[in-house]
Design a protein around this motif. Sequence first.
Motif, PDB file in Angstrom:
ATOM      1  N   LEU A  30       0.827  -1.212   0.000  1.00 35.06           N
ATOM      2  CA  LEU A  30       0.000   0.000   0.000  1.00 35.06           C
ATOM      3  C   LEU A  30       0.862   1.263   0.000  1.00 35.06           C
ATOM      4  O   LEU A  30       0.528   2.244  -0.671  1.00 35.06           O
ATOM      5  N   CYS A  31       1.956   1.236   0.730  1.00 39.02           N
ATOM      6  CA  CYS A  31       2.835   2.408   0.798  1.00 39.02           C
ATOM      7  C   CYS A  31       3.599   2.627  -0.502  1.00 39.02           C
ATOM      8  O   CYS A  31       3.948   3.759  -0.843  1.00 39.02           O
ATOM      9  N   SER A  32       3.867   1.566  -1.246  1.00 36.75           N
ATOM     10  CA  SER A  32       4.631   1.707  -2.484  1.00 36.75           C
ATOM     11  C   SER A  32       3.748   1.880  -3.723  1.00 36.75           C
ATOM     12  O   SER A  32       4.271   2.145  -4.801  1.00 36.75           O
ATOM     13  N   ALA A  33       2.441   1.737  -3.566  1.00 33.57           N
ATOM     14  CA  ALA A  33       1.546   1.889  -4.720  1.00 33.57           C
ATOM     15  C   ALA A  33       1.557   3.339  -5.198  1.00 33.57           C
ATOM     16  O   ALA A  33       1.519   4.264  -4.398  1.00 33.57           O
ATOM     17  N   VAL A  34       1.639   3.499  -6.503  1.00 37.98           N
ATOM     18  CA  VAL A  34       1.592   4.839  -7.084  1.00 37.98           C
ATOM     19  C   VAL A  34       0.133   5.243  -7.272  1.00 37.98           C
ATOM     20  O   VAL A  34      -0.765   4.406  -7.247  1.00 37.98           O
ATOM     21  N   ASP A  35      -0.086   6.518  -7.477  1.00 36.52           N
ATOM     22  CA  ASP A  35      -1.440   7.065  -7.519  1.00 36.52           C
ATOM     23  C   ASP A  35      -2.403   6.300  -8.418  1.00 36.52           C
ATOM     24  O   ASP A  35      -3.519   6.007  -8.031  1.00 36.52           O
ATOM     25  N   SER A  36      -1.973   5.970  -9.620  1.00 37.91           N
ATOM     26  CA  SER A  36      -2.891   5.338 -10.567  1.00 37.91           C
ATOM     27  C   SER A  36      -3.288   3.928 -10.150  1.00 37.91           C
ATOM     28  O   SER A  36      -4.377   3.467 -10.482  1.00 37.91           O
ATOM     29  N   SER A  37      -2.424   3.245  -9.405  1.00 38.40           N
ATOM     30  CA  SER A  37      -2.750   1.873  -9.021  1.00 38.40           C
ATOM     31  C   SER A  37      -3.141   1.737  -7.553  1.00 38.40           C
ATOM     32  O   SER A  37      -3.511   0.647  -7.118  1.00 38.40           O
ATOM     33  N   SER A  38      -3.087   2.810  -6.783  1.00 36.91           N
ATOM     34  CA  SER A  38      -3.296   2.697  -5.340  1.00 36.91           C
ATOM     35  C   SER A  38      -4.699   2.209  -4.984  1.00 36.91           C
ATOM     36  O   SER A  38      -4.855   1.423  -4.053  1.00 36.91           O
ATOM     37  N   ARG A  39      -5.696   2.645  -5.711  1.00 37.33           N
ATOM     38  CA  ARG A  39      -7.067   2.177  -5.421  1.00 37.33           C
ATOM     39  C   ARG A  39      -7.227   0.691  -5.690  1.00 37.33           C
ATOM     40  O   ARG A  39      -7.848  -0.029  -4.926  1.00 37.33           O
ATOM     41  N   ALA A  40      -6.663   0.238  -6.779  1.00 32.05           N
ATOM     42  CA  ALA A  40      -6.755  -1.186  -7.119  1.00 32.05           C
ATOM     43  C   ALA A  40      -6.001  -2.036  -6.104  1.00 32.05           C
ATOM     44  O   ALA A  40      -6.487  -3.094  -5.681  1.00 32.05           O
ATOM     45  N   VAL A  41      -4.831  -1.570  -5.687  1.00 31.70           N
ATOM     46  CA  VAL A  41      -4.045  -2.296  -4.690  1.00 31.70           C
ATOM     47  C   VAL A  41      -4.806  -2.333  -3.366  1.00 31.70           C
ATOM     48  O   VAL A  41      -4.901  -3.377  -2.719  1.00 31.70           O
ATOM     49  N   ALA A  42      -5.356  -1.195  -2.964  1.00 36.27           N
ATOM     50  CA  ALA A  42      -6.116  -1.132  -1.715  1.00 36.27           C
ATOM     51  C   ALA A  42      -7.330  -2.056  -1.768  1.00 36.27           C
ATOM     52  O   ALA A  42      -7.603  -2.793  -0.813  1.00 36.27           O
ATOM     53  N   ALA A  43      -8.049  -2.045  -2.869  1.00 38.37           N
ATOM     54  CA  ALA A  43      -9.234  -2.904  -3.000  1.00 38.37           C
ATOM     55  C   ALA A  43      -8.851  -4.377  -2.955  1.00 38.37           C
ATOM     56  O   ALA A  43      -9.525  -5.186  -2.300  1.00 38.37           O
ATOM     57  N   ARG A  44      -7.762  -4.727  -3.628  1.00 36.85           N
ATOM     58  CA  ARG A  44      -7.313  -6.125  -3.633  1.00 36.85           C
ATOM     59  C   ARG A  44      -6.941  -6.581  -2.226  1.00 36.85           C
ATOM     60  O   ARG A  44      -7.349  -7.650  -1.780  1.00 36.85           O
ATOM     61  N   HIS A  45      -6.211  -5.746  -1.504  1.00 38.48           N
ATOM     62  CA  HIS A  45      -5.799  -6.117  -0.146  1.00 38.48           C
ATOM     63  C   HIS A  45      -6.982  -6.146   0.820  1.00 38.48           C
ATOM     64  O   HIS A  45      -7.030  -7.005   1.707  1.00 38.48           O
ATOM     65  N   ALA A  46      -7.919  -5.246   0.657  1.00 33.72           N
ATOM     66  CA  ALA A  46      -9.120  -5.276   1.502  1.00 33.72           C
ATOM     67  C   ALA A  46      -9.883  -6.582   1.302  1.00 33.72           C
ATOM     68  O   ALA A  46     -10.347  -7.198   2.270  1.00 33.72           O
ATOM     69  N   MET A  47      -9.977  -7.027   0.062  1.00 35.89           N
ATOM     70  CA  MET A  47     -10.665  -8.284  -0.231  1.00 35.89           C
ATOM     71  C   MET A  47      -9.905  -9.485   0.332  1.00 35.89           C
ATOM     72  O   MET A  47     -10.510 -10.425   0.848  1.00 35.89           O
TER      73      MET A  47
END
Length: 157
Positions: free
Chosen positions: A58-75
Motif C-alpha cells: 500500500l505504501c509503495s503503490a503509485v497514484d494510478s494503481s493505489s485504489r486497485a491495490v487497496a481494493a485487492r488487499h481489503a478483499m
Amino acid sequence: MLPEALSSIAAEAGVAVVETAGTDHWTLFGEQVACWLARGGQAERADLACLAETEAALCSAVDSSSRAVAARHAMVWQGRFTTVLEQLSADERHPAAAHLQRLVRDHSIGAAPAASAPGVIAGENVRFQADRGSLVVGVANGDVHFTSPFRPGPAQG
C-alpha cells in the motif's frame, strides 16, 4: 457460509486493515489483528508477515494503481477474516466477531476523533436534554432516538 452481519464485520475489518496501514495506529492494530487471526495458535508470526506485506504494498503503490491495490488487499483480508469466522463453532463465532468489531472500532483511522472546543466526544450512549424552552444541538455519528418533547402544564401556558 456466514450470516450477513458477520460477513459485514469481516468486510469492515478488511477495509480497516487497508485504511490503518502506514498510520500511527498500524503497529498496535496489526499486532492485535494477528493475535485475533491466530486464535492462540502459532500462525501469528505468519499473519504479522502478511500484514507487513500489505503495508509495504500500500505504501509503495503509485497514484494510478493505489485504489486497485487497496481494493485487492481489503478483499484478501476480508477473506482471511471470513475464513477464521467460518472455522469457529457457532458458540465461538459471535464473541469472536464482536471482538474483531471492537478492534476495528478502537484502532481504525477514525478511532480518535477530536472535538472542536467546546465539544464532546463519547464512545458510548449520551443523553442530551433541553428544558425551559432551550435547545440542544449536536452531531451524531450513530443511532439517534427521540422522546416526546416537554409539554407545558396549564400554569405555564
